[in-house]
Scaffold this motif. Structure first.
Motif, PDB file in Angstrom:
ATOM      1  N   SER A   1      -1.702 -17.968 -14.420  1.00  0.00           N
ATOM      2  CA  SER A   1      -1.936 -19.064 -15.367  1.00  0.00           C
ATOM      3  C   SER A   1      -2.872 -20.136 -14.829  1.00  0.00           C
ATOM      4  O   SER A   1      -3.280 -21.034 -15.560  1.00  0.00           O
ATOM      5  N   LYS A   2      -3.186 -20.056 -13.514  1.00  0.00           N
ATOM      6  CA  LYS A   2      -4.030 -21.066 -12.858  1.00  0.00           C
ATOM      7  C   LYS A   2      -3.403 -22.465 -12.949  1.00  0.00           C
ATOM      8  O   LYS A   2      -4.107 -23.474 -12.979  1.00  0.00           O
ATOM      9  N   THR A   3      -2.094 -22.496 -13.029  1.00  0.00           N
ATOM     10  CA  THR A   3      -1.386 -23.776 -13.075  1.00  0.00           C
ATOM     11  C   THR A   3      -0.003 -23.593 -12.481  1.00  0.00           C
ATOM     12  O   THR A   3       0.476 -22.462 -12.333  1.00  0.00           O
ATOM     13  N   SER A   4       0.636 -24.669 -12.135  1.00  0.00           N
ATOM     14  CA  SER A   4       1.980 -24.589 -11.575  1.00  0.00           C
ATOM     15  C   SER A   4       2.986 -24.198 -12.658  1.00  0.00           C
ATOM     16  O   SER A   4       3.000 -24.792 -13.736  1.00  0.00           O
ATOM     17  N   VAL A   5       3.798 -23.191 -12.377  1.00  0.00           N
ATOM     18  CA  VAL A   5       4.776 -22.691 -13.348  1.00  0.00           C
ATOM     19  C   VAL A   5       6.189 -22.992 -12.830  1.00  0.00           C
ATOM     20  O   VAL A   5       6.575 -22.490 -11.775  1.00  0.00           O
ATOM     21  N   PRO A   6       6.961 -23.809 -13.557  1.00  0.00           N
ATOM     22  CA  PRO A   6       8.344 -24.131 -13.122  1.00  0.00           C
ATOM     23  C   PRO A   6       9.291 -22.971 -13.427  1.00  0.00           C
ATOM     24  O   PRO A   6      10.065 -23.004 -14.387  1.00  0.00           O
ATOM     25  N   LEU A   7       9.221 -21.939 -12.590  1.00  0.00           N
ATOM     26  CA  LEU A   7       9.965 -20.715 -12.877  1.00  0.00           C
ATOM     27  C   LEU A   7      11.475 -20.938 -12.882  1.00  0.00           C
ATOM     28  O   LEU A   7      12.205 -20.273 -13.616  1.00  0.00           O
ATOM     29  N   ASP A   8      11.944 -21.880 -12.057  1.00  0.00           N
ATOM     30  CA  ASP A   8      13.381 -22.164 -12.056  1.00  0.00           C
ATOM     31  C   ASP A   8      13.864 -22.563 -13.439  1.00  0.00           C
ATOM     32  O   ASP A   8      14.964 -22.199 -13.867  1.00  0.00           O
ATOM     33  N   SER A   9      13.016 -23.316 -14.156  1.00  0.00           N
ATOM     34  CA  SER A   9      13.372 -23.743 -15.512  1.00  0.00           C
ATOM     35  C   SER A   9      13.498 -22.545 -16.444  1.00  0.00           C
ATOM     36  O   SER A   9      14.439 -22.458 -17.236  1.00  0.00           O
ATOM     37  N   PHE A  10      12.570 -21.585 -16.353  1.00  0.00           N
ATOM     38  CA  PHE A  10      12.633 -20.391 -17.206  1.00  0.00           C
ATOM     39  C   PHE A  10      13.859 -19.548 -16.869  1.00  0.00           C
ATOM     40  O   PHE A  10      14.570 -19.068 -17.754  1.00  0.00           O
TER      41      PHE A  10
END
Length: 930
Positions: free
Chosen positions: A113-122
């Motif tokens: 995504s070329k951006t920070s992804v808050p995977l913990d939230s998902f």
């Protein structure tokens, strides 16, 4: 690549299936055969989870990306990245931890995504109860499938949560078999998953139906010969499944089923009676269903034209006196003064229409009431609800019980509705008679309860209207709120002790979830569910009623379970003639003993409570055993000052004084001392002639039935675990809170009989093992090892003495000096590896021996008294070998390469600490294994 193409890709479909389930393997016996329209026979239905039983995870990902401004398709691209060796698939096979997955998968999503992804939230959203809710139509379909006798299974790829549990937002009790990818190490569409599921079900592919929403998974199942249903939406899938099975999966009336064959009633005569009652407008066919719960009076749903009714009847066959009193229940519900009193107190009850006492209509008396649409929660864990909703349900149930108990008897004119006082005493006698009338075999805990209950009756503090059978599934709730619409099943109502109702409503808290008659909560995490514990529920009741909590709660629970055991025995006896109201009637034979054991456990707890309070009453006068009369020794001048106070002496004895004579004990301890002697005289000493031959027989290592019976009596009298010193257990959580000096006097009495220490659960080596666990055990260790030992359900051994130990120039001398120990304990690859020989191991030959407390050398280079540690080693650990018994009730054993996994929970001793067993000094850590 567009979202649809991503979803349709074989790799992604395989990856998404990797999202759910955990264990629950078993086989449902006696499955019925049901034939679909094509002529085949199906015996099992296998479900995928995501997209079938709960919403598709793809939808969760798409919506989450929109809400968090993440480029569309990021999660899906990361899922298929790397194929079978990608982080997602490895996570599904449990090849990487949750922490490693989140780190690696998060990095991958950020790169895509070329951006920070808050995977913990998902991940939190994906696994949340709010999102992963089962489809009601599927839940109901599974219930109907199981009601018809077919097996059900769930087959899904899944992963472990951070807490170590696998992700399964379903009611596990709905499935006979659960197959998980994270547990098995393989994922769908691997054929091994399907074969494993069929093997555990004990079914052929042609006998099974598989539902999934992804093509590759369905294709793999079909290639094995399993019939498949592709799920586009749950409603359509259920309709297709109905066609295959040949019976409806959606019932218009909750909690009903077709009438059981043994519970059928003549519809023609019933229809005639109803038309006469309701008038000529009641035309059309009569629809009859049976409510699927109720062990007492069979209950039916009736639809006739526009009328919806509920019919309650007596069961067929010969009934016990005063049971199944539907006439009383009808009179109660029809009584104007009672109805008015309940209404004024805010207690909702169903509207009754008619009582028919003519057995010619349907075979037994019955009454009719209006059907009230609502929900009856049969499972006390309330699956599918939020924690806040569950608490609201239990709070509403608690408050309506308070309302029942708040009816003003005098103002309502109900003072003659039942007898005043002695309610529990009368109930105990009633249920003893009922049990005797339905008894089919001797059940030891029931015999003990029949003797114990009348001797420990509580003093009734209050007389109120009591329901008599108040529990969650006798309360009708609004479908969308926690409002109570009606309280049902009033056949046992009368005037009585309200605390009996409260205890009865808490039965489920102490039953396991697998209990056949009614699921329980004892193995559930109530704080996680949001359900109050039994203690919280009782305190809530007391707060609402403005009363103080009773001290003898355990008695009320003992009585409640005794009554349930008597009821179950009656159900079982009726089932032998085919007259039980419920389909589970034939199973209740074993349940009578199970529930009576629960009742006895509470009786034992009540004995502990009475013992700990120990009121200073004058003991009974009894002659002392001729071999055991305690003698007062003369005081030696010039020696230590001993306390020999009499009854007139101050009750408080200074902590440092040595109490030489029993008269110097404090009144509570003196009371305990006298009570012990009184129990020894008629029970222990007379049993010695019978116990002695057992001890010298070939069966000496097996528990003596007489000894076990005496132990139960000792529990009930509170003479149990009195050895544990107050210094070790200052809160008296596990023992009597005596000092060693006080306990010494009891030891003197118990020492007059070889068998007394074990009868009172005060025998070595378990006294030392208990103190070791209390002092140094973690809460997890205490739950696993300490509690069974305190309850007398297990025995442990202690292994320290070693053969062939050099001592003072003698090469082969047995030594119990800890500094002479040569057995080694070495840490290797996360295990403690033990090597060595031990002998004189007290308790190891007892078949109940589950744990060996083993002393070995962990650091030979440390100071002499800091080289040793102790491990608790389960007796089933590979490498333990019992070589032979020795001549003094002990044995010799060998531990060769005995490997115990090192746990993060260990007994830690800072520096050097004194062991409670003797005068050795230990250092380092005491570590539990297994």
């Amino acid at each position: 690549m567009c979202l649809r193409r991503l979803l349709q890709s074989a790799q992604l479909q395989r990856a998404w299936r990797a999202v759910f389930v955990k264990h629950g393997q078993g086989r449902h016996q006696g499955a019925w055969r049901w034939t679909h329209s094509g002529g085949g026979t199906y015996k099992a239905v296998i479900f995928d989870m995501g997209g079938v039983l709960i919403p598709s995870p793809g939808r969760v990902a798409a919506e989450w990306e929109v809400q968090n401004h993440i480029p569309s398709g990021t999660i899906l691209k990361a899922l298929i990245s790397g194929g079978e060796n990608g982080p997602w698939m490895k996570f599904m096979r449990a090849e990487i931890t949750t922490e490693d997955f989140l780190q690696e998968f998060g990095r991958l999503c950020s790169e895509i995504s070329k951006t920070s992804v808050p995977l913990d939230s998902f991940f939190s959203l994906l696994t949340s109860e709010r999102v992963a809710k089962p489809f009601p139509v599927m839940t109901e379909a599974i219930t109907q499938i199981r009601a018809k006798g077919l097996q059900t299974a769930v087959l899904s790829n899944n992963f472990y949560l951070p807490n170590g549990k696998s992700f399964l937002p379903l009611d596990r009790k709905q499935f006979d078999v659960v197959v998980e990818s994270c547990l098995e190490g393989v994922c769908k569409p691997d054929a091994r998953m399907y074969k494993l599921c069929l093997e555990r079900l004990g079914r052929q592919p042609s006998e099974s139906i598989f539902l999934d929403d992804l093509g590759p998974n369905l294709k793999a199942a079909a290639s094995l010969g399993i019939h498949i249903i592709k799920v586009h939406d749950p409603e359509t899938a259920v309709k297709e499944l109905e066609t295959l099975l040949g019976f409806p999966l959606r019932m218009a009336v909750p909690n009903t089923r077709p009438v059981r064959k043994t519970m059928e009633i003549p519809k023609d005569s019933l229809e005639k009676h109803l038309k006469d009652l309701l008038g000529t407008q009641a035309t059309g066919p009569l629809e009859l269903l049976q409510f699927d719960h109720g062990q007492s009076n069979p209950t039916y749903y009736i639809r006739l034209a526009k009328h919806q009714l509920v019919l309650r009847k007596k069961p067929p066959g010969t009934l016990l006196p005063s049971t199944h009193a539907i006439e009383r229940e009808f009179s109660f519900l029809c009584s104007g003064r009672i109805m008015k009193a309940l209404a004024n107190a805010g207690v909702p009850v169903p509207k009754v229409l008619d009582l028919c006492e003519d057995p010619r209509v349907i075979g037994t008396p019955f009454y009719l009431m209006e059907y009230c649409p609502g929900l009856i929660y049969k499972d006390p864990s309330l699956p599918g609800l939020e924690p806040s909703q569950r608490r609201a349900i239990y709070t509403a149930m608690n408050r309506v019980l308070c309302k029942i108990h708040s009816v003003d008897l005098k103002a309502a004119g109900l003072e003659d509705y039942g007898k005043h006082g002695d309610y529990v005493a009368r109930q105990v006698q009633t249920w003893i008679k009922q049990y005797r009338a339905s008894e089919t075999s001797t059940i030891p805990p029931m015999e003990r309860l029949i003797e114990w209950l009348p001797l420990h009756l509580p003093r009734q503090q209050q007389t109120t209207v009591v329901h008599g059978d108040f529990r969650l599934d006798n309360v009708l709730f609004h479908p969308e709120t926690a409002e109570v619409l009606a309280v049902l099943d009033w056949e046992l109502s009368t005037l009585g002790d309200p605390l009996a109702d409260v205890a009865h409503s808490c039965l489920a808290h102490y039953l396991p979830s697998s209990f056949p008659v009614q699921p329980g909560l004892s193995d559930s995490d109530l704080s996680e569910l949001g359900i109050p514990t039994a203690e919280e529920y009782f305190r809530m009741y007391c707060l609402h009623m403005g009363i103080r909590p009773t001290e003898n709660w355990n008695f009320y629970m003992a009585f409640s379970f005794f009554r349930i055991a008597a009821i179950l025995q009656g159900v079982y006896k009726r089932s032998l003639t085919g007259h039980a109201s419920s389909a589970t009637g034939e199973q209740t034979g074993k349940l009578t003993e199970f529930t009576s054991n629960l009742a006895w456990d509470f009786a034992v707890k009540e004995g502990f409570r009475v013992f700990k309070e120990m009121p200073a009453t004058k003991p009974l006068t009894r002659s002392q055993h001729t071999r055991a009369r305690p003698q007062s020794l003369p005081r030696t001048p010039g020696m230590r000052s001993y306390v020999t106070s009499t009854a007139s002496s101050p009750a408080h004895i200074s902590k440092g004084a040595l109490v030489f004579s029993p008269e110097g004990l404090s009144p509570p301890v003196r009371e305990l001392y006298q009570w012990l002697k009184q129990v020894m005289e008629p029970h222990v000493y007379p049993a010695e002639p019978e116990l002695q031959p057992h001890q010298t027989s070939a069966e000496k290592w097996t528990p003596s039935p007489l000894l076990e019976d005496l132990k139960e009596k000792a529990k009930a009298e509170g003479l149990w675990n009195v050895f544990l010193p107050v210094e070790t257990d200052p809160e008296k959580k596990y023992g009597a809170g005596l000092t060693n000096v006080e306990y010494a006097h009891l030891c003197e009495v118990m020492g007059t009989s070889l068998y007394a220490p074990e009868i009172f659960n005060c025998s070595a080596p378990d006294t030392g093992n208990v103190e070791l666990l209390v002092r140094y055990g973690t809460e997890e260790q205490k739950a696993r090892w300490l509690i069974p030992l305190l309850e007398g359900k297990a025995r442990y051994c202690f292994a320290m003495t070693e053969p062939q130990v050099p001592c003072l120039g003698h090469p082969q001398v047995a030594s119990s000096d800890a500094t002479n120990i040569e057995s080694s304990i070495q840490e290797e690859d996360g295990f403690y590896v033990i090597n060595g020989h031990k002998w004189w191991i007290s308790g190891i030959l007892d078949p109940r021996c589950q744990l060996c407390v083993f002393m070995g050398k962990t650091d030979p280079h440390a100071p002499r008294h800091q080289q040793q540690s102790m491990l608790s080693v389960p007796m089933d650990t590979p490498g333990i070998k019992i070589i032979r018994p020795l001549t003094v009730a002990t044995a010799k054993s060998c531990l060769s390469r005995c490997a115990c996994p090192r746990r993060t929970w260990s007994w830690a001793l800072a520096g050097a600490s004194r062991s409670p067993r003797a005068d050795w000094v230990l250092a380092g850590s005491i570590t539990a294994c297994g």
